[in-house]
Design an enzyme around this catalytic site. Structure first.
Site, PDB file in Angstrom:
ATOM      1  N   CYS A   7       0.835  -1.198   0.000  1.00 56.52           N
ATOM      2  CA  CYS A   7       0.000   0.000   0.000  1.00 56.52           C
ATOM      3  C   CYS A   7       0.872   1.252   0.000  1.00 56.52           C
ATOM      4  CB  CYS A   7      -0.884  -0.034   1.256  1.00 56.52           C
ATOM      5  SG  CYS A   7      -1.830   1.456   1.502  1.00 56.52           S
ATOM      6  N   CYS A  10      -3.284  -0.420   8.927  1.00 57.61           N
ATOM      7  CA  CYS A  10      -2.517  -1.671   8.970  1.00 57.61           C
ATOM      8  C   CYS A  10      -1.219  -1.409   9.731  1.00 57.61           C
ATOM      9  CB  CYS A  10      -2.149  -2.153   7.571  1.00 57.61           C
ATOM     10  SG  CYS A  10      -3.554  -2.559   6.529  1.00 57.61           S
ATOM     11  N   CYS A  52      -8.221   1.208  -0.858  1.00 60.13           N
ATOM     12  CA  CYS A  52      -7.733   0.568   0.366  1.00 60.13           C
ATOM     13  C   CYS A  52      -7.621  -0.915   0.076  1.00 60.13           C
ATOM     14  CB  CYS A  52      -8.706   0.810   1.524  1.00 60.13           C
ATOM     15  SG  CYS A  52      -8.267  -0.146   2.990  1.00 60.13           S
ATOM     16  N   GLN A  97     -19.625  -9.650  11.282  1.00 61.57           N
ATOM     17  CA  GLN A  97     -18.176  -9.867  11.193  1.00 61.57           C
ATOM     18  C   GLN A  97     -17.623  -9.248   9.914  1.00 61.57           C
ATOM     19  OE1 GLN A  97     -16.018 -11.301  13.226  1.00 61.57           O
ATOM     20  NE2 GLN A  97     -17.337 -12.260  14.758  1.00 61.57           N
ATOM     21  N   ASP A 117     -17.348 -16.142  23.463  1.00 60.33           N
ATOM     22  CA  ASP A 117     -16.667 -15.271  22.488  1.00 60.33           C
ATOM     23  C   ASP A 117     -16.711 -13.858  23.052  1.00 60.33           C
ATOM     24  OD1 ASP A 117     -15.610 -13.985  20.293  1.00 60.33           O
ATOM     25  OD2 ASP A 117     -17.299 -14.396  18.958  1.00 60.33           O
ATOM     26  N   CYS A 151     -10.487 -12.679  21.081  1.00 56.35           N
ATOM     27  CA  CYS A 151      -9.848 -11.648  20.258  1.00 56.35           C
ATOM     28  C   CYS A 151      -8.733 -10.957  21.044  1.00 56.35           C
ATOM     29  CB  CYS A 151     -10.884 -10.633  19.773  1.00 56.35           C
ATOM     30  SG  CYS A 151     -11.758  -9.818  21.108  1.00 56.35           S
TER      31      CYS A 151
HETATM   32  N1  SAH Z   1     -19.991 -14.057  18.329  1.00 58.78           N
HETATM   33  C1  SAH Z   1     -20.559 -12.758  18.204  1.00 58.78           C
HETATM   34  C2  SAH Z   1     -19.615 -11.627  18.516  1.00 58.78           C
HETATM   35  C3  SAH Z   1     -19.144 -11.578  19.922  1.00 58.78           C
HETATM   36  S1  SAH Z   1     -18.311 -10.077  20.271  1.00 58.78           S
HETATM   37  C4  SAH Z   1     -21.057 -12.539  16.791  1.00 58.78           C
HETATM   38  O1  SAH Z   1     -20.545 -13.155  15.893  1.00 58.78           O
HETATM   39  O2  SAH Z   1     -21.920 -11.715  16.592  1.00 58.78           O
HETATM   40  C5  SAH Z   1     -18.594  -9.982  22.009  1.00 58.78           C
HETATM   41  C6  SAH Z   1     -20.017  -9.672  22.388  1.00 58.78           C
HETATM   42  O3  SAH Z   1     -20.124  -9.693  23.804  1.00 58.78           O
HETATM   43  C7  SAH Z   1     -20.495  -8.275  21.982  1.00 58.78           C
HETATM   44  O4  SAH Z   1     -21.625  -8.428  21.168  1.00 58.78           O
HETATM   45  C8  SAH Z   1     -20.833  -7.587  23.315  1.00 58.78           C
HETATM   46  O5  SAH Z   1     -21.964  -6.757  23.223  1.00 58.78           O
HETATM   47  C9  SAH Z   1     -21.106  -8.770  24.206  1.00 58.78           C
HETATM   48  N2  SAH Z   1     -20.966  -8.592  25.676  1.00 58.78           N
HETATM   49  C10 SAH Z   1     -20.114  -7.795  26.348  1.00 58.78           C
HETATM   50  N3  SAH Z   1     -20.231  -7.984  27.675  1.00 58.78           N
HETATM   51  C11 SAH Z   1     -21.180  -8.933  27.856  1.00 58.78           C
HETATM   52  C12 SAH Z   1     -21.728  -9.570  29.007  1.00 58.78           C
HETATM   53  N4  SAH Z   1     -21.327  -9.270  30.227  1.00 58.78           N
HETATM   54  N5  SAH Z   1     -22.676 -10.516  28.816  1.00 58.78           N
HETATM   55  C13 SAH Z   1     -23.085 -10.842  27.560  1.00 58.78           C
HETATM   56  N6  SAH Z   1     -22.603 -10.282  26.445  1.00 58.78           N
HETATM   57  C14 SAH Z   1     -21.658  -9.326  26.586  1.00 58.78           C
END
Ligand code: SAH
Length: 495
Positions: A76, A85, A193, A317, A415, A442
């Site tokens: 880039c 990036c 981009c 995503q 997650d 993450c």
């Molecule tokens: N797997 C999901 C993304 C998860 S990202 C998807 O693909 O859509 C993490 C998520 O956790 C976010 O949406 C956020 O709002 C939520 N979050 C944060 N704190 C939380 C809690 N205490 N209880 C439940 N969800 C929560």
């Protein structure tokens, strides 16, 4: 700070021994750590100290005296100015290795977990584990340490983003749209981009032309005046659907019909043109009100066989290709045979829940954001899935409530956001003692912290697979399989 081994403004030779979580080279000078932007592991460098703290400092790169074989010329042309990036000067193969190493380092340093040597990587196949419907925890794995697989990367690590959020401004009276210069709010015009889907670049360019032709004024952050703040573009990789959102400071878009006609004429793939109003002096992109100017309120895309509706403000995503890889791994680790009860904590719009529901008996998803749960329910309907139940609330409160109602998960998937799992949620998981826990993360540091808690509570970390969701950036996602250690006494709750 007189006793530190380096001084501000002085130049030193630094060996670069690693890469920080911000993508800087980690340099050593007389045992002292200096973060050096642009330097790569294995390089011998000349650096100038710019900023010092007690334990470490920051230095500018003056010269690379011994160049890493992994150093490449960034693709880039605006890489240095942009900052979107951080790793384009490192070959993609080396990026994948560096990301795995970050995960290993965190598991060792923060999680105090033993990691299996390189020789064992790939030797234990995940299918061998997942084919076993009632997996015994294999203690020999534990003895030799956690297996951290090579990072699953992209075959073509470019043009992977499905969403562009482009700030607009003015330069010498002309409309510009691009990105904020690194560390500032100065907008730099941009036509291309390389991590965006081509059609997003195309849409932004056409919208810029139309805006200029119609004499639209861009928003000025300092003066809090002018109209067009951001153009947000979303594209469905599988469907080709395109959504354009004009985010404005004010209710009225002058010559709005000409805007709509112009966009439809120039971009026949556009299925939805929306208007979001944000009159607040803030760097949050969206305001509360969204109107449909033309077309549909949502566009559609797929992850695997599951269809999702994407609205202007809903989360989806950003790298759909790798999302399928990530959730495919989660599905493999969940080892579902059709009858299991699964909990998806932190479920967002239900992406993982719906993905797993295809193979599970019943899935329970919990998420703190109400709108996301509304989307999750809509997505379940869209796919005709009836074996999923979504609830809004904090996972750490909802999971104990479900337990009281008699829900006994065989598999718990988490997650969480970067800060990791709430300790109360981990405690509930340890009480419930599901056979498997699949942790999608993450943030390698909070992952390592949470794995330690689960291991202390009687789980074994079977394996870890890092997945590269954001090539050329420092972000790392990982999927981890934890299996209940049968040697630890069973919980009265279960079976
Ligand atoms: N797997 C999901 C993304 C998860 S990202 C998807 O693909 O859509 C993490 C998520 O956790 C976010 O949406 C956020 O709002 C939520 N979050 C944060 N704190 C939380 C809690 N205490 N209880 C439940 N969800 C929560």
């Amino acid at each position: 700070m007189a006793d530190l081994p380096v001084k501000i403004g002085q130049q030193y030779e630094a060996e670069i021994v690693g890469i920080s979580h911000d993508g800087e080279g980690v340099g050593r000078v007389n045992g002292f750590t200096l973060f050096v932007a642009g330097a790569l592991p294995g390089e011998r460098t000349l650096v100038r100290v710019e900023h010092l703290k007690k334990q470490y400092g920051y230095a500018g790169l003056v010269e690379v005296m011994e160049v890493s074989p992994d150093r490449i010329v960034p693709e880039c042309t605006i890489y240095d100015e942009c900052g979107g990036c951080q790793l384009q000067h490192l070959s993609y193969e080396a990026q994948l290795r560096a990301k795995r190493q970050q995960v290993v380092d965190n598991l060792q340093r923060i999680g105090k977990l033993q990691v299996a040597g390189e020789a064992r990587i790939g030797r234990v196949s995940t299918t061998a584990i997942s084919e076993n419907s009632a997996p015994d925890f294999d203690e020999t794995n534990m003895d030799e340490g956690v297996i951290v697989h090579p990072t699953l990367g992209m075959t073509d690590p470019w043009r992977y983003r499905n969403k562009a959020q482009v700030p607009f401004g003015e330069e010498r009276g002309g409309l510009i749209g691009g990105f904020y210069a690194q560390g500032s709010h100065r907008i730099i015009d941009m036509d291309e981009c390389l991590i965006q889907h081509e059609s997003n670049d195309e849409v932004v360019a056409r919208v810029k032309e139309i805006g200029a032709r119609l004499g639209i004024r861009a928003y000025d952050e300092e003066l809090n005046a002018g109209l067009l703040r951001h153009v947000v573009v979303k594209v469905g990789f599988r469907t080709g659907d395109i959504m354009v959102v004009l985010v404005t400071n004010g209710n009225v878009i002058p010559r709005v019909d000409e805007w709509v006609a112009g966009i439809r004429e120039a971009l026949p793939g556009v299925k939805s043109i929306c208007h979001n109003i944000n009159v607040k002096q803030t760097n949050v992109i969206f305001g509360d009100e969204t109107r449909v100017l033309w077309g549909s309120e949502v566009i559609y895309d797929y992850i695997g066989d599951v269809k999702f509706a994407i609205s202007a403000r809903s989360f989806f995503q950003v790298n759909p290709v790798q999302t399928e890889v990530l959730y495919g791994k989660a599905l493999e680790y969940a080892a579902l045979t059709g009858g299991e009860t699964v909990v998806d904590a932190y479920c967002g719009i239900g992406t993982i829940s719906l993905f797993l529901a295809q193979k599970a008996g019943q899935v329970y998803g919990v998420e703190i954001v109400e709108e996301a749960i509304a989307d999750a329910r809509k997505n379940a309907d869209l796919n005709g899935m009836t074996n999923v139940h979504f609830e809004a609330g904090p996972a750490e409160d909802v999971l104990p409530e479900w337990t009281r109602q008699g829900v006994r998960p065989d598999v718990v998937v988490v997650d969480p956001p970067r800060k990791g799992c709430d300790p109360a949620l981990l405690a509930t998981i340890l009480e419930l003692r599901p056979q498997r826990v699949v942790y999608v993360s993450c943030s390698a540091s909070t992952l390592a912290r949470d794995l330690r808690a689960l291991v202390d509570g009687g789980y074994g970390v079977a394996e870890v697979t890092p997945v590269d969701m954001f090539p050329h950036t420092v972000h790392i996602e990982s999927v981890v399989l934890l299996v209940r250690d049968e040697t630890v006494e069973k919980n009265p709750y279960v079976y």
